[in-house]
Scaffold this active site. Structure first.
Site, mmCIF file in Angstrom:
data_model
loop_
_atom_site.group_PDB
_atom_site.id
_atom_site.type_symbol
_atom_site.label_atom_id
_atom_site.label_comp_id
_atom_site.label_asym_id
_atom_site.label_seq_id
_atom_site.Cartn_x
_atom_site.Cartn_y
_atom_site.Cartn_z
ATOM 1 N N GLN A 25 0.830 -1.213 0.000
ATOM 2 C CA GLN A 25 0.000 0.000 0.000
ATOM 3 C C GLN A 25 0.869 1.269 0.000
ATOM 4 O OE1 GLN A 25 -3.176 0.361 -0.502
ATOM 5 N NE2 GLN A 25 -3.530 -1.839 -0.670
ATOM 6 N N SER A 26 2.048 1.170 -0.564
ATOM 7 C CA SER A 26 3.005 2.275 -0.508
ATOM 8 C C SER A 26 2.484 3.578 -1.130
ATOM 9 C CB SER A 26 4.273 1.845 -1.248
ATOM 10 O OG SER A 26 5.135 2.941 -1.439
ATOM 11 N N ASN A 27 2.562 4.657 -0.345
ATOM 12 C CA ASN A 27 2.298 5.992 -0.893
ATOM 13 C C ASN A 27 3.427 6.403 -1.823
ATOM 14 O OD1 ASN A 27 -0.032 6.447 0.786
ATOM 15 N ND2 ASN A 27 1.372 6.849 2.488
#
Ligand SMILES: *Cc1c(COP(=O)(O)O)cnc(C)c1O
Length: 321
Positions: free
Chosen positions: A72-74
């Site tokens: 879920q990396s920004n």
């Protein structure tokens, strides 16, 4: 300050405004820097770093970016948006097995055109560096020059985005006829944001105390690593200043159960900001950072009546997963 090539990608300057209800609740004068509104995809702090990193990639003739992050990396989301806008391929190496369905930021990264690859390792952050280097070598054999964007975009070059952000904030305060804040509160993750801000404040706002609220137990966030990165960021910006680990204002008390795992205090902070000010934070980073700010006010580390600036670094898409 030295002039380092920067590719304009975001919408700057981002606004600074008052948080009147939270100020009243906390007995301080609290303002917010809206780096959740940097203008590409869902916004966030990585855009400022990528303006420098992609300028460097293009000056080296690279047509592909390789980067890595959590599912879920920004950071992956913003790197994909910035890379695609710059006309580049983006290979994103994700921590874990490919899920059955893509949700949240993973879905958005795919939509923006990331070429997703899944890499499983217990020591992802360490091992993915070799993986990315191998992919870079493979691409070179295929005749494509690839540039590796480090996890979080956090090296001295990426940090220049936040040195420059302090300059931007100093100009905004000056234009508004305001004295610099007593305290600036920001997240400490992979460290590039904190390092750039600490270096920038030492130069542009020497009276402002920088507080980094750490949200991970990863080596990135260790005091020595942060001090070194801060010193490198300052040197690259042309500032003659040195840091020791003891000078670095990091607070490790608000990590909670671990990186990416919500904490009760962080959730309370997310709720408070949403219901009192109409602004969305996130449970992994900014909620915990605000919980640290609140905790430091309650403990008196931030004195009553202080003028405090909270840097919103984005991430609210996490609320939807
Ligand atoms: C990446 C990120 C941070 C941490 O910034 P670093 O430069 O990695 O320390 C903070 N907040 C959000 C929302 C992020 O995505």
């Amino acid at each position: 300050m030295q002039s380092i090539p920067r590719l304009p990608l975001g919408c700057f300057p981002t606004p600074i405004h008052d948080l009147p209800s939270l100020s009243e609740d906390l007995g301080i004068t609290l303002k917010i820097k809206r780096d959740d509104l940097t203008g590409l995809a869902a916004g966030g702090n990585k855009i400022r770093k990528l303006e420098y990193l992609i300028a460097d990639a293009q000056s080296q003739g690279c047509s592909v970016l390789i980067t890595a992050g959590a599912l879920q990396s920004n950071h992956v989301l913003q790197t994909t948006a910035a890379g695609r806008k710059s006309g580049m391929r983006v290979i994103a190496v994700m921590d874990g097995a490919a899920p059955q369905t893509y949700s949240g930021n993973l879905r958005l990264s795919k939509l923006l055109g990331a070429e997703l690859e899944f890499f499983e390792s217990d020591r992802f952050v360490e091992d993915v560096r070799d993986y990315m280097a191998q992919r870079q070598a493979q691409l070179a054999q295929e005749g494509e020059a690839a540039y590796i964007v480090p996890v979080g975009g956090s090296n001295a070059l990426g940090s220049q985005g936040y040195v420059n952000c302090v300059r931007e904030m100093a100009e905004q305060y000056q234009a508004a006829g305001e004295a610099p804040p007593d305290y600036l509160v920001v997240a400490g993750g992979s460290g590039g944001t904190f390092a750039g801000i600490a270096a920038g404040c030492a130069h542009f706002w020497p009276g402002t105390k920088v507080i980094g609220i750490v949200i991970t137990t990863n080596y990135f966030a260790q005091r020595e690593h942060m001090a070194k990165l801060t010193e490198e960021a300052a040197a690259m910006a042309g500032f003659d200043q040195s840091w020791t680990a003891a000078d670095i204002g990091l607070d490790y008390s608000y990590i909670g159960p671990g990186y990416g795992i919500p904490s009760p205090a962080g959730d309370f902070a997310v709720n408070t900001m949403a219901s009192r000010e109409g602004i969305l934070l996130d449970p992994t980073y900014t909620g915990k950072v605000l919980s640290g700010l609140i905790g430091q006010v309650e403990s008196g580390q931030i004195a009553p009546g202080s003028r405090v600036l909270f840097v919103h670094t984005g991430g609210a898409t996490a609320l939807l997963t």
